[in-house]
Scaffold this motif. Structure first.
Motif: not given
Length: 182
Positions: A59, A77, A127, A151, A180
């Motif tokens: 990722i 993410a 993230i 992600f 995603s």
């Protein structure tokens, strides 16, 4: 096999080397190329086999390969996990891997004031590592927009389902970018 053979960039490899992680585990050897290729993946492995690196490293690499400025209250993410302890552990690991990257990680879980977390969300994060219940509270309070998530990871999905998070997860999935990578 070495991590450098998996197509990871120098900043990630440098972090791994400092962590004394030179050879990928079996789950990492299998998962990293699949995720780097942009494919969805479902995997299972025992505790301690390096599952976090198996999803986090590719990722991070994909984020490097396709940079995007983090927008306010948006993340690229999302990692859902059943407990705050696991959320903290995952975030710590990712922070270790991003030592030489400009990537921000935010944890969202219960036991912390909602307002305090909302302020951090407004600053933005690349993230987000979260537990389903608290994340859903932020979504319902309009503190967080998940439409730009590229992600999505459901870590320990079986445990989250056993704990009764199915309805929360379904609601969260409705908020996530439909294209995603999962």
């Amino acid at each position: 096999m070495l991590f450098k053979e998996l197509g990871l960039s120098e900043p990630i490899l440098k972090s791994l080397e400092e962590l004394k992680h030179l050879e990928p585990s079996e789950i990492q050897q299998q998962a990293i190329p699949v995720i780097l290729a942009g494919k969805n993946l479902m995997a299972a492995a025992q505790t301690g086999t390096g599952k976090t690196a198996a999803f986090a490293l590719p990722i991070l690499q994909r984020m490097i390969d396709k940079p995007s400025e983090t927008q306010r209250s948006n993340a690229r993410a999302l990692i859902l996990t059943p407990t705050r302890e696991l959320a903290s552990q995952i975030a710590d690991n990712i922070n270790d891997y991003t030592k030489y990257l400009e990537v921000s990680v935010l944890t969202i879980y219960g036991g912390v004031k909602l307002e305090t977390q909302a302020q951090k969300i407004k600053r933005g994060a690349d993230i987000i590592v979260a537990t389903p219940g608290r994340l859903l509270e932020h979504i319902q309070a309009c503190n967080l927009n998940l439409s730009n998530v590229d992600f999505l990871v459901l870590d320990e999905a079986d445990r989250m389902l056993d704990m009764g998070f199915i309805a929360d997860i379904q609601k969260i999935l409705q908020s996530v970018n439909k294209s995603s990578q999962k």
